[in-house]
Write a protein that holds these residues in place. Structure first.
Motif, short mmCIF file in Angstrom:
data_model
loop_
_atom_site.label_atom_id
_atom_site.label_comp_id
_atom_site.label_asym_id
_atom_site.label_seq_id
_atom_site.Cartn_x
_atom_site.Cartn_y
_atom_site.Cartn_z
N ARG A 4 2.09 9.39 58.53
CA ARG A 4 2.23 8.55 57.33
C ARG A 4 1.16 7.46 57.30
O ARG A 4 0.57 7.19 56.26
N ALA A 39 8.51 4.94 54.38
CA ALA A 39 8.32 6.15 53.56
C ALA A 39 8.99 7.37 54.16
O ALA A 39 9.01 8.43 53.54
N ARG A 40 9.57 7.25 55.36
CA ARG A 40 10.18 8.40 56.03
C ARG A 40 11.18 9.12 55.12
O ARG A 40 11.12 10.33 54.95
N ASP A 41 12.11 8.36 54.54
CA ASP A 41 13.13 8.99 53.70
C ASP A 41 12.51 9.62 52.45
O ASP A 41 12.96 10.68 52.01
N ARG A 42 11.46 9.00 51.92
CA ARG A 42 10.80 9.58 50.75
C ARG A 42 10.11 10.89 51.11
O ARG A 42 10.09 11.83 50.30
N VAL A 43 9.57 10.97 52.33
CA VAL A 43 8.95 12.22 52.78
C VAL A 43 10.02 13.31 52.90
O VAL A 43 9.82 14.45 52.47
N ASP A 58 12.82 13.43 51.27
CA ASP A 58 13.20 13.78 49.89
C ASP A 58 12.17 14.71 49.27
O ASP A 58 12.52 15.63 48.51
N TRP A 59 10.89 14.49 49.59
CA TRP A 59 9.83 15.34 49.06
C TRP A 59 10.01 16.77 49.56
O TRP A 59 9.85 17.74 48.80
N GLU A 101 12.79 18.43 47.62
CA GLU A 101 12.34 18.85 46.30
C GLU A 101 11.38 20.04 46.37
O GLU A 101 11.41 20.91 45.50
#
Length: 200
Positions: free
Chosen positions: A173, A182-186, A188-189, A192
């Motif tokens: 990251r 950003a771990r959780d956003r990664v 989530d990515w 998706e």
């Protein structure tokens, strides 16, 4: 004088592995020492060695123990999927929880000692269920269904990313200017991305 607790060999092994898993989650593979595990369970070092032999054999059994826990969690998730749509978020959650508990570091440490995974197909049922979901989605719409191999590749990529997250996630990251938040956003990515393969 303390009363000696009698355990069946299976109970003793399970308690030792549960204690080792607790130590692994708290301090990584280095924390899983025979003496520390024995103290956690309330047995002698010799008792741990009796059930597992060497520390390396204990660590190897601990990795298999984690794999069995992962299979159990995945089975529970798959049962939930049978009541509705397959949910990639549940898959990512189960994998992330296991690897956050120290199993990524344990697998790497054992690999450096020469251990190699001879098993296969841990996520076959997940692939089959997601592929069936993709086929059902395509039957309801006009798009072409992904091949089973496309689903396999997507699940393998997610599994690899989630497994290596505790080892290298922060560094990767930072390499693109993202912070630890950003771990959780990664994750989530990845959910998706897997959904996109299944639903189009």
């Amino acid at each position: 004088m303390a009363t000696r607790v009698r355990r069946t060999p299976e109970e003793a092994r399970r308690q030792i592995l549960e204690a080792a898993a607790k130590l692994l989650a708290a301090g990584g593979p280095a924390a899983v020492q025979v003496r520390a595990v024995a103290a956690e369970v309330g047995v002698s070092d010799a008792a741990v060695n009796h059930h597992f032999g060497t520390r390396e054999q204990l660590l190897s059994a601990l990795l298999r123990f984690g794999g069995a826990a992962l299979k159990s969690e995945l089975h529970a998730a798959l049962e939930g999927w049978s009541e509705g749509t397959a949910d990639p978020a549940e898959l990512v959650r189960v994998l992330a929880a296991l690897y956050a508990g120290g199993y990524a570091e344990l697998a790497l440490a054992l690999r450096q000692l020469g251990w190699r995974d001879t098993g296969s197909g841990l996520l076959d049922e997940v692939v089959d269920r997601l592929h069936a979901q993709a086929l059902a989605n395509c039957a309801a719409g006009a798009r072409t269904a992904p091949t089973r191999e496309a689903v396999q590749l997507a699940v393998a990529a997610v599994h690899q990313a989630v497994a290596t997250e505790p080892l290298f996630g922060d560094e990767f990251r930072r390499s693109v200017g993202l912070d630890a938040g950003a771990r959780d956003r990664v994750l989530d990515w990845w959910v998706e991305t897997l959904r996109a393969v299944v639903t189009g």
